[in-house]
Design an enzyme around this catalytic site. Structure first.
Site, PDB file in Angstrom:
ATOM      1  CB  CYS A  78       0.476  -5.679   1.897  1.00  0.00           C
ATOM      2  SG  CYS A  78       0.130  -7.403   2.309  1.00  0.00           S
ATOM      3  CG  HIS A  96       3.572  -4.296   4.540  1.00  0.00           C
ATOM      4  ND1 HIS A  96       2.533  -4.601   5.391  1.00  0.00           N
ATOM      5  CD2 HIS A  96       3.739  -5.381   3.737  1.00  0.00           C
ATOM      6  CE1 HIS A  96       2.088  -5.815   5.110  1.00  0.00           C
ATOM      7  NE2 HIS A  96       2.806  -6.309   4.119  1.00  0.00           N
ATOM      8  CG  ASN A 120       1.762  -9.411   5.980  1.00  0.00           C
ATOM      9  OD1 ASN A 120       1.031  -8.429   6.054  1.00  0.00           O
ATOM     10  ND2 ASN A 120       2.305  -9.789   4.836  1.00  0.00           N
TER      11      ASN A 120
END
Length: 324
Positions: free
Chosen positions: A114, A251, A281
């Protein structure tokens, strides 16, 4: 004068299939309300069966090129952040190179889960500052739907597929924080925490791609602290404080992490780009997706000071400060 890596264009791509939370109610002991309350996610996109990470990345790349008014051969290098490549090798970057018709330069992938886009952006900036490249296409692209355990309600409802891209170009600045472009970066990792977020497979482990495993509560506690710290560090490097920030572009993992980090930074949510409700996500794709969405929505404007920050498996985390 100082060489800066300045953003010239941005773009993104989302697969056609939209998966609302309600779809999971048919196969899991979960509800739309449960997912929204704990993550802020309302829907996400899943790639089609014949759609690969390099496909998504290529569509985003073409959108960024169009936005910048450039052609593929105006690019010197491609850096792709991904943890879900089409193949073990070659790199997704070289596949994108072929798909967009780029016949020169070079490409490579960066894997920091990520945090991948922050790592890729930092590497691209270094290529430009060192004189290795004049224009770099930076892409975050993922097909996380390929590594989900569809029986694990704690993880499979959180992730989605997508891609975002931006183009950096070498330009001369005066050397101060008023310059456009990447101004500072801060990268970190700590392998002691690797069991918090990992995939239980790999080429040299069992020859299989494996499924994603996560310790959500433990990761949450690490995330807010580390994201706040890295953002402060990157700002301090150029003598700026939180007050100077126009937009946090985080993020997009979980709305509670985003809110917690913004609160610790002293940044109101009105100055945070939030897309997690629509995309879930998307790992390394989440920041460039949010950047592209923020520009398309008229939020991010030329001259704005942005802080991007992310944390992912490794653990790996970091931030980049840039002026749009």
């Amino acid at each position: 004068m100082t060489t800066r890596a300045v953003v010239m264009g941005v773009g993104h791509y989302l697969p056609e299939r939209v998966v609302p939370n309600a779809e999971f109610e048919q196969t899991l002991d979960t509800t739309d309300e449960w997912i929204r309350t704990r993550s802020g996610i309302e829907r996400r996109h899943f790639a089609a069966e014949d759609e690969t990470t390099s496909d998504l990345a290529s569509f985003a790349a073409k959108a960024a090129l169009q936005n910048a008014g450039l052609n593929a051969d105006d690019i010197d290098a491609i850096v792709v952040a991904t943890s879900t490549p089409d193949l073990t090798f070659p790199s997704v970057a070289t596949m994108v190179q072929e798909k967009i018709g780029m016949t020169r330069g070079f490409g490579f992938d960066v894997q920091a889960v990520c945090a991948g886009f922050v790592y890729a952006l930092t590497n691209a900036n270094a290529l430009i500052v060192s004189g290795q490249a004049q224009r770099v296409l930076v892409i975050g692209a993922e097909t996380f739907s390929r590594i989900m355990d569809w029986t694990d309600r704690a993880t499979c409802v959180l992730f989605g597929d997508g891609a975002g891209a931006l183009i950096l170009e070498a330009q001369q600045g005066k050397g101060g924080s008023d310059d456009r472009g990447v101004l500072s970066a801060d990268l970190n990792s700590d392998g002691r925490y690797r069991d918090m977020l990992y995939v239980d497979g790999g080429v040299s482990t069992n020859g299989e791609s494996g499924k994603l495993r996560m310790q959500g509560n433990a990761l949450f506690r690490q995330a807010v602290e580390k994201l706040t710290s890295t953002a402060h560090t990157a700002l301090t490097k150029i003598g700026l404080t939180d007050d100077a920030v126009d937009w946090i572009v985080p993020h997009q993992a979980n709305i509670r992490i985003i809110q917690g980090t913004a609160k610790k930074l002293g940044i109101p949510m009105e100055r945070v780009i939030v897309t997690v409700q629509d995309h879930g996500n998307t790992s390394a794709a989440s920041i460039p997706l949010a950047l592209s969405t923020g520009v398309a929505n008229g939020q991010i404007k030329r001259g704005d000071l942005l802080v991007t920050e992310a944390i992912g498996g490794g653990l790996a985390w970091g931030s980049v400060v840039l002026r749009w």
